[in-house]
Motif scaffolding. Structure first.
Motif, PDB file in Angstrom:
ATOM      1  N   LYS A   1      31.516  -3.836  -0.565  1.00 38.07           N
ATOM      2  CA  LYS A   1      31.911  -3.520  -1.941  1.00 38.07           C
ATOM      3  C   LYS A   1      32.811  -4.596  -2.543  1.00 38.07           C
ATOM      4  CE  LYS A   1      29.722   0.298  -1.301  1.00 38.07           C
ATOM      5  NZ  LYS A   1      28.330   0.410  -1.786  1.00 38.07           N
ATOM      6  N   ALA A   2      32.961  -5.712  -1.844  1.00 30.40           N
ATOM      7  CA  ALA A   2      33.796  -6.811  -2.341  1.00 30.40           C
ATOM      8  C   ALA A   2      32.963  -7.754  -3.199  1.00 30.40           C
ATOM      9  CB  ALA A   2      34.414  -7.579  -1.175  1.00 30.40           C
ATOM     10  N   PRO A   3      33.593  -8.437  -4.180  1.00 29.74           N
ATOM     11  CA  PRO A   3      32.857  -9.414  -4.987  1.00 29.74           C
ATOM     12  C   PRO A   3      32.322 -10.549  -4.122  1.00 29.74           C
ATOM     13  CG  PRO A   3      34.993  -8.896  -5.974  1.00 29.74           C
ATOM     14  CD  PRO A   3      34.999  -8.305  -4.604  1.00 29.74           C
TER      15      PRO A   3
ATOM     16  N   SER B   1      19.328 -26.310   1.399  1.00 31.85           N
ATOM     17  CA  SER B   1      20.742 -26.276   1.034  1.00 31.85           C
ATOM     18  C   SER B   1      20.814 -26.003  -0.453  1.00 31.85           C
ATOM     19  CB  SER B   1      21.407 -27.613   1.367  1.00 31.85           C
ATOM     20  OG  SER B   1      22.765 -27.586   0.995  1.00 31.85           O
ATOM     21  N   LYS B   2      21.156 -24.804  -0.784  1.00 34.72           N
ATOM     22  CA  LYS B   2      21.208 -24.411  -2.188  1.00 34.72           C
ATOM     23  C   LYS B   2      22.275 -23.323  -2.337  1.00 34.72           C
ATOM     24  CE  LYS B   2      16.952 -22.887  -2.504  1.00 34.72           C
ATOM     25  NZ  LYS B   2      15.737 -22.200  -3.020  1.00 34.72           N
ATOM     26  N   PRO B   3      22.736 -23.094  -3.546  1.00 33.17           N
ATOM     27  CA  PRO B   3      23.726 -22.033  -3.721  1.00 33.17           C
ATOM     28  C   PRO B   3      23.104 -20.660  -3.493  1.00 33.17           C
ATOM     29  CG  PRO B   3      23.091 -22.949  -5.847  1.00 33.17           C
ATOM     30  CD  PRO B   3      22.466 -23.811  -4.803  1.00 33.17           C
ATOM     31  N   VAL B   4      23.732 -19.913  -2.624  1.00 35.36           N
ATOM     32  CA  VAL B   4      23.291 -18.545  -2.355  1.00 35.36           C
ATOM     33  C   VAL B   4      24.483 -17.620  -2.580  1.00 35.36           C
ATOM     34  CG1 VAL B   4      21.533 -19.244  -0.693  1.00 35.36           C
ATOM     35  CG2 VAL B   4      23.867 -18.745   0.098  1.00 35.36           C
ATOM     36  N   MET B   5      24.189 -16.331  -2.745  1.00 36.80           N
ATOM     37  CA  MET B   5      25.276 -15.362  -2.861  1.00 36.80           C
ATOM     38  C   MET B   5      25.949 -15.231  -1.501  1.00 36.80           C
ATOM     39  SD  MET B   5      23.930 -12.518  -5.578  1.00 36.80           S
ATOM     40  CE  MET B   5      22.205 -12.604  -5.131  1.00 36.80           C
ATOM     41  N   TRP B   6      27.237 -15.431  -1.521  1.00 42.92           N
ATOM     42  CA  TRP B   6      27.997 -15.508  -0.277  1.00 42.92           C
ATOM     43  C   TRP B   6      29.171 -14.548  -0.352  1.00 42.92           C
ATOM     44  CZ3 TRP B   6      27.299 -18.256   4.228  1.00 42.92           C
ATOM     45  CH2 TRP B   6      28.385 -18.299   5.105  1.00 42.92           C
ATOM     46  N   SER B   7      29.349 -13.806   0.727  1.00 41.03           N
ATOM     47  CA  SER B   7      30.495 -12.906   0.807  1.00 41.03           C
ATOM     48  C   SER B   7      31.595 -13.547   1.643  1.00 41.03           C
ATOM     49  CB  SER B   7      30.101 -11.571   1.445  1.00 41.03           C
ATOM     50  OG  SER B   7      31.253 -10.778   1.683  1.00 41.03           O
ATOM     51  N   PRO B   8      32.674 -14.028   1.019  1.00 39.40           N
ATOM     52  CA  PRO B   8      33.793 -14.564   1.803  1.00 39.40           C
ATOM     53  C   PRO B   8      34.414 -13.515   2.717  1.00 39.40           C
ATOM     54  CG  PRO B   8      33.963 -15.244  -0.494  1.00 39.40           C
ATOM     55  CD  PRO B   8      32.905 -14.190  -0.432  1.00 39.40           C
ATOM     56  N   VAL B   9      34.394 -12.252   2.263  1.00 40.43           N
ATOM     57  CA  VAL B   9      34.965 -11.181   3.072  1.00 40.43           C
ATOM     58  C   VAL B   9      34.159 -10.999   4.352  1.00 40.43           C
ATOM     59  CG1 VAL B   9      35.411  -8.694   3.147  1.00 40.43           C
ATOM     60  CG2 VAL B   9      36.019 -10.019   1.104  1.00 40.43           C
TER      61      VAL B   9
ATOM     62  N   THR C   1      32.237 -27.493  -1.976  1.00 40.80           N
ATOM     63  CA  THR C   1      33.661 -27.396  -2.334  1.00 40.80           C
ATOM     64  C   THR C   1      34.357 -26.209  -1.682  1.00 40.80           C
ATOM     65  OG1 THR C   1      32.991 -26.199  -4.334  1.00 40.80           O
ATOM     66  CG2 THR C   1      33.417 -28.558  -4.554  1.00 40.80           C
ATOM     67  N   VAL C   2      33.588 -25.171  -1.298  1.00 36.47           N
ATOM     68  CA  VAL C   2      34.208 -23.944  -0.794  1.00 36.47           C
ATOM     69  C   VAL C   2      33.661 -23.631   0.593  1.00 36.47           C
ATOM     70  CG1 VAL C   2      34.472 -21.468  -1.180  1.00 36.47           C
ATOM     71  CG2 VAL C   2      34.580 -23.051  -3.106  1.00 36.47           C
ATOM     72  N   ASP C   3      34.553 -23.283   1.534  1.00 31.81           N
ATOM     73  CA  ASP C   3      34.142 -23.016   2.911  1.00 31.81           C
ATOM     74  C   ASP C   3      33.720 -21.563   3.092  1.00 31.81           C
ATOM     75  OD1 ASP C   3      36.370 -21.385   3.204  1.00 31.81           O
ATOM     76  OD2 ASP C   3      37.530 -22.856   4.356  1.00 31.81           O
ATOM     77  N   PRO C   4      33.300 -21.173   4.313  1.00 28.93           N
ATOM     78  CA  PRO C   4      32.821 -19.802   4.522  1.00 28.93           C
ATOM     79  C   PRO C   4      33.842 -18.720   4.206  1.00 28.93           C
ATOM     80  CG  PRO C   4      32.089 -21.201   6.322  1.00 28.93           C
ATOM     81  CD  PRO C   4      33.037 -22.028   5.499  1.00 28.93           C
ATOM     82  N   ASP C   5      35.128 -19.048   4.272  1.00 25.42           N
ATOM     83  CA  ASP C   5      36.174 -18.077   3.936  1.00 25.42           C
ATOM     84  C   ASP C   5      36.454 -18.012   2.448  1.00 25.42           C
ATOM     85  OD1 ASP C   5      36.855 -16.949   6.424  1.00 25.42           O
ATOM     86  OD2 ASP C   5      37.907 -18.786   6.974  1.00 25.42           O
ATOM     87  N   GLY C   6      35.704 -18.791   1.660  1.00 26.01           N
ATOM     88  CA  GLY C   6      35.937 -18.791   0.221  1.00 26.01           C
ATOM     89  C   GLY C   6      37.153 -19.616  -0.172  1.00 26.01           C
ATOM     90  N   ALA C   7      37.535 -20.560   0.660  1.00 27.75           N
ATOM     91  CA  ALA C   7      38.669 -21.444   0.363  1.00 27.75           C
ATOM     92  C   ALA C   7      38.151 -22.863   0.145  1.00 27.75           C
ATOM     93  CB  ALA C   7      39.675 -21.435   1.512  1.00 27.75           C
ATOM     94  N   TYR C   8      38.866 -23.630  -0.707  1.00 30.41           N
ATOM     95  CA  TYR C   8      38.452 -25.010  -0.933  1.00 30.41           C
ATOM     96  C   TYR C   8      38.569 -25.820   0.361  1.00 30.41           C
ATOM     97  CZ  TYR C   8      38.807 -24.113  -5.986  1.00 30.41           C
ATOM     98  OH  TYR C   8      38.641 -23.632  -7.258  1.00 30.41           O
ATOM     99  N   TYR C   9      37.564 -26.671   0.585  1.00 36.56           N
ATOM    100  CA  TYR C   9      37.601 -27.585   1.724  1.00 36.56           C
ATOM    101  C   TYR C   9      38.790 -28.540   1.568  1.00 36.56           C
ATOM    102  CZ  TYR C   9      32.955 -26.323   3.507  1.00 36.56           C
ATOM    103  OH  TYR C   9      31.876 -25.665   4.062  1.00 36.56           O
TER     104      TYR C   9
END
Length: 969
Positions: free
Chosen positions: A444-446, A197-205, A380-388
């Protein structure tokens, strides 16, 4: 005979003119499909199968080119065309060098682009993805990919690319998916796999984790903020002060758990004395505020805060200092202590000299947090890139928009955080900055850094199966053992491997190969059981990866209790899929070999397929699955700009093929320096077409000039060849070495460019031009004509096979035109060139001869321009040569023949009326030829009229016509 006297006979029929059905106009768009049809009919695997059968029968050494799989989701573009054409150059040139070549084309089929496309199709039918059964969804993905595989296959074959298209591979084939899972099991059972469990680059899109290879960096405008953290514990000087951080990700402030500093950076408390005047807004600071920043950066910080005057109060030792969270006064959720942590990643190059540390949203943050003994990583942030919902003040707010027209744009999170910091009195300043920011390679999304459980392959874990070495160490050694073309590729992939983090291989999507394993619910460890793995593989071989998702756990677990185990439903990173292709394409086949001799792809694959194949091969077998790697650059438009449909500057290979023929595209690919970014456009293709015409005209002349040539006419004794023929034979010997060496090292432009130059300069401008009189007018039995045609035969023999790998269609057309029953030119091997043909002295001689000839040609051009002569045959120049070496070069030569005049005289010394600045010591008196004009060869000679049988002809022409007449009696 007077020039204007009408000849008693029309001698045109006695002239031995070239004759060939090979047309001047190629008509490639029509001709190429006919050639392709002929190749296809040669065997059950077309021309490729026929050549392999011939090489295997001859006991040829094997060469394996393993295909990097293109993605099956659209028509091929110019980059695809370049890549596959270069591969065909390799295949055909290795065949020509005498190898048996194994090349199985393949396709990458899993992954997000296809999944998105199928989601769109279901949405158009009013069905959400989560409403579609996984089996149905995957079936549609499979059908979509299969359709594009067939479409791309046709387009690649239209380019003339040879390969085993009948046994193509695809990562979605059931046997492929089973092998990919088997390779995954190798890592799981060898201890190289772990869940972290570590921070990885995640695409909310895309709602999935991404590996470094799936990231590209683009300029991006982000909000920047300077945030004040109240000091809770510190020295007397820091009481009441606030420490300032700077960040470009305001949305991560709710996840802050610490602030990092560097003990080697001088810090101090500064007091605000005055603010800038005349501002349109009130600054978020006031006189008397005490702020802690790096001394070096104080002026920059206070400028951003609109502070006009400030004073250093005291230097600060940050060790042991404790802060309050800047939002603590607004909600007790943030009432925890914020420690200062020492970290080497902190610099005073920019910002404030302090780094806001959110361990769930940054690699450095995560590492420094763990290094100081902390283990709890906040989510703090869910798979959609929104705060829990648990995140106070900001629950549900999105960091990035994931739907609609604003997809990929900043959501409301950044603004909301800044508003709350203002409300809490802890925002010092804000601004905007344009910087390089990670984006998904596909959408191509951040992307964002997000803490989430994922599966990783260890890079720095000592592995017993690797002789106690780590995967990183093994890969670094494999890079050193690999040949790179160009060699700069070694440093590029090497630097990536040396610094890359653990390999993130899990994805949270549907369309892909699963991490087909079970995890013990109590220990969290993967189940390692050979019998379970065997049942998994058997099921996937039979029903594809769908079986993992549709069949009950008990089918796989056997005696194990399903209630005790969790089935992993993540799918594998598609780079792991393609990194395994060597295992199910070349390994274990009787007519192939592992490792491959060559991998060939674009330079972007140093971070993609080359690297994933390297890591997969090293982790499972202890070495790279390739011996050599060749890379090419990207194709730009004529102005050097990246091609884009929105710009309207794309060049489609299908359009080139339809309008001009695939041969023009192939010739362009052969002529560019593919190791760099190359350009294409109408002007460049026009230049390529011009080069093609020169090659085609050369082949047409050779075919015409060789009409009727047979072995009885051949000159076999090298000593009998005239000097000019010996020079051309030397050039063939010289080019043979160059061509073979260039093909061996994949330098295709070093094949085509010298050969085009040879055709234009040595053949057309010299050999053909000088000898055309002999070809047309000498008797067929004349040694000079026989020698000329013998050398033309050698030229044709070599040009057709030298050029066949590059200009495949045209060389096939030329070869079959002359030898319709000999089989395709691709069946041939480049012949050995006799060592006796090497003649450096003759090469040196003709360099000198051409130097003198250039001056004579210049003199005759003046005479023509002044209308003193009509053609060179009206001239008999007197050439003055002061250089003894240049004069000696003409020994044994007919100077008139060399100069293409009716007569010529060479004189030692100087004195001619015409000279050039470029060539010293050579001058020309352009005299006119004396005598009568031969009615057959048009040479003006005194001897014309001395043979009573043919009073209109020169003696040579009279003998030739007598031969012609006798042959027809």
């Amino acid at each position: 005979m007077a020039d204007d006297a009408a000849p008693a006979r029309d001698y045109r029929e006695t002239v031995f003119l070239p004759d060939t059905p090979f047309p001047m106009r190629a008509g490639l768009p029509k001709k190429e499909p006919e050639i392709l049809a002929g190749w296809a009919a040669l065997s059950d695997k077309g021309l490729y199968g026929a050549v392999r059968a011939r090489r295997q029968a001859d006991g040829a050494p094997l060469f394996v080119l393993h295909d990097g799989p293109p993605y099956a989701n659209g028509a091929i573009h110019i980059g695809h065309a370049l890549n596959k054409t270069l591969k065909d150059f390799v295949i055909r040139s290795r065949f020509a060098l005498g190898y048996d070549v194994d090349y199985v084309p393949g396709w990458d089929c899993h992954g997000l682009p296809i999944e998105w496309k199928i989601e769109e199709q279901f949405r158009a039918k009013g069905r959400r993805k989560d409403e579609v059964p996984a089996e149905e969804f995957r079936r549609e993905c499979r059908a979509y990919a299969a359709g594009w595989i067939e479409a791309q296959k046709v387009e690649f074959q239209r380019l003339g690319v040879l390969g085993d298209w009948w046994n193509r591979y695809a990562t979605m084939d059931f046997t492929s998916e089973a092998k990919i899972v088997e390779e995954f099991h190798r890592f799981a059972t060898s201890g190289q796999l772990y869940r972290g469990s570590k921070p990885v680059m995640w695409s909310p899109v895309e709602r999935t984790a991404l590996a470094e290879a799936e990231i590209e960096y683009h300029d991006h405008v982000s909000p920047t903020i300077w945030v004040k953290f109240p000091v809770v514990e510190g020295s007397d000087a820091t009481q009441g002060a606030k420490l300032v951080i700077w960040t470009t990700t305001p949305w991560t402030i709710p996840a802050n758990r610490a602030v990092s500093y560097n003990p080697d950076i001088p810090y101090a408390v500064f007091e605000v004395k005055a603010l800038e005047e005349g501002l349109e807004f009130a600054p978020w600071s006031k006189p008397g505020d005490r702020l802690i920043v790096a001394e070096k950066l104080a002026e920059e910080v206070f400028k951003a805060a609109k502070v006009s005057a400030f004073e250093k109060i005291e230097s600060v030792d940050c060790e042991g200092m404790v802060l309050a969270h800047p939002l603590a006064d607004l909600d007790s959720h943030y009432g925890f202590a914020v420690p200062l942590l020492a970290g080497d990643h902190v610099t005073d190059d920019a910002g404030t000299g302090f780094v806001h540390t959110a361990p769930g949203h940054g690699a450095d943050d995560y590492q420094v947090w763990l290094a100081h003994g902390h283990r709890e990583i906040p989510d703090t942030v869910d798979p959609d890139g929104a705060y829990y919902p648990s995140v106070a003040l900001f629950a549900g707010l999105k960091v990035l928009e994931t739907e609609g027209k604003k997809i990929g744009k900043f959501g409301p999170a950044n603004g909301a955080v800044m508003d709350k910091l203002i409300e809490a009195g802890n925002l010092l300043a804000r601004g905007r900055v344009e910087h390089s920011y990670p984006h998904s390679w596909r959408s191509k999304a951040p992307v964002i850094f997000r803490n989430t459980p994922q599966w990783f392959i260890r890079m720095d874990h000592e592995v017993e199966a690797l002789g106690g070495k780590t995967l990183r160490e093994t890969a670094v050694q494999a890079i050193a053992d690999t040949a790179f073309h160009p060699d700069a590729g070694r440093n590029r992939i090497g630097s990536m491997v040396e610094t890359r983090p653990d390999w993130l291989i899990s994805r949270q999507r549907n369309w892909g190969t699963p991490l087909a394993m079970f995890v013990d619910k109590h220990t969290g460890h993967p189940l390692v059981d050979a019998e379970v793995n065997a049942r998994i593989l058997a099921a996937i071989k039979e029903g594809g990866a769908d079986a993992w998702f549709t069949r009950p756990d008990a089918d796989f677990l056997g005696a194990h209790d399903p209630a005790q185990y969790e089935k992993v439903v993540d799918i594998l990173d598609v780079w792991f899929d393609s990194g395994c292709t060597h295992a199910f394409t070349i390994e274990g086949r009787d007519d192939s070999a592992w490792p491959a001799d060559l991998y060939l792809e674009g330079s972007d694959q140093h971070r993609g397929w080359f690297q994933s194949s390297l890591l997969e091969g090293c982790g499972s077998r202890g070495r790279a699955p390739y011996k050599a790697v060749l890379t090419h650059g990207f194709t730009m438009d004529e102005n050097g700009e990246k091609m884009s449909k929105s710009k309207g500057n794309t060049i489609e290979p299908q359009a080139i093929t339809k309008e001009s023929g695939a041969e023009i595209l192939r010739l362009w690919a052969a002529m560019v320096d593919y190791s760099e970014d190359q350009r294409i456009g109408k002007t460049i293709l026009a230049t390529t077409t011009d080069a093609y015409r020169k090659l085609r005209n050369t082949m047409r002349y050779l075919l015409g000039a060789l009409a009727g040539f047979d072995e009885a006419e051949r000159v076999t004794d090298y000593a009998e060849f005239p000097p000019l023929e010996k020079f051309i034979l030397h050039r063939l010997w010289e080019l043979d070495g160059q061509v073979k060496a260039a093909y061996e090292s994949y330098r295709f432009s070093d094949v085509i460019r010298p050969l085009v130059e040879f055709c234009q300069s040595d053949l057309s401008a010299v050999f053909f031009d000088i000898r055309k009189d002999s070809l047309y007018c000498d008797a067929p039995t004349a040694l000079r004509r026989r020698a000329y045609r013998t050398v033309l035969d050698h030229v044709f023999d070599r040009l057709t096979i030298w050029l066949a790998p590059l200009a495949s269609f045209t060389m096939e057309e030329a070869w079959v035109t002359r030898f319709p029953d000999a089989g395709p030119v691709a069946l041939r091997v480049i012949p050995e060139t006799p060592a006796a043909w090497e003649n450096q002295a003759e090469a040196a001689r003709w360099a000198k001869v051409e130097t003198v000839t250039g001056v004579v040609t210049g003199a005759l051009e003046v005479e023509r321009r002044e209308k003193r002569i009509g053609s060179a045959l009206e001239a008999a120049p007197i050439v003055h040569v002061a250089d003894p070496d240049l004069l000696a070069a003409f020994e044994g030569l007919d100077a008139a023949e060399v100069f293409r005049t009716s007569a010529a005289t060479l004189v030692a010394g100087e004195g001619g009326a015409f000279a050039t600045d470029e060539v010293k010591g050579v001058s020309v008196d352009p005299a006119k030829a004396e005598g009568a004009k031969c009615a057959r060869s048009w040479r003006i000679l005194p001897e014309v009229g001395t043979d009573p049988r043919y009073p209109e002809l020169s003696l040579r022409d009279a003998e030739a016509v007598a031969f012609w007449d006798a042959a027809r009696k």
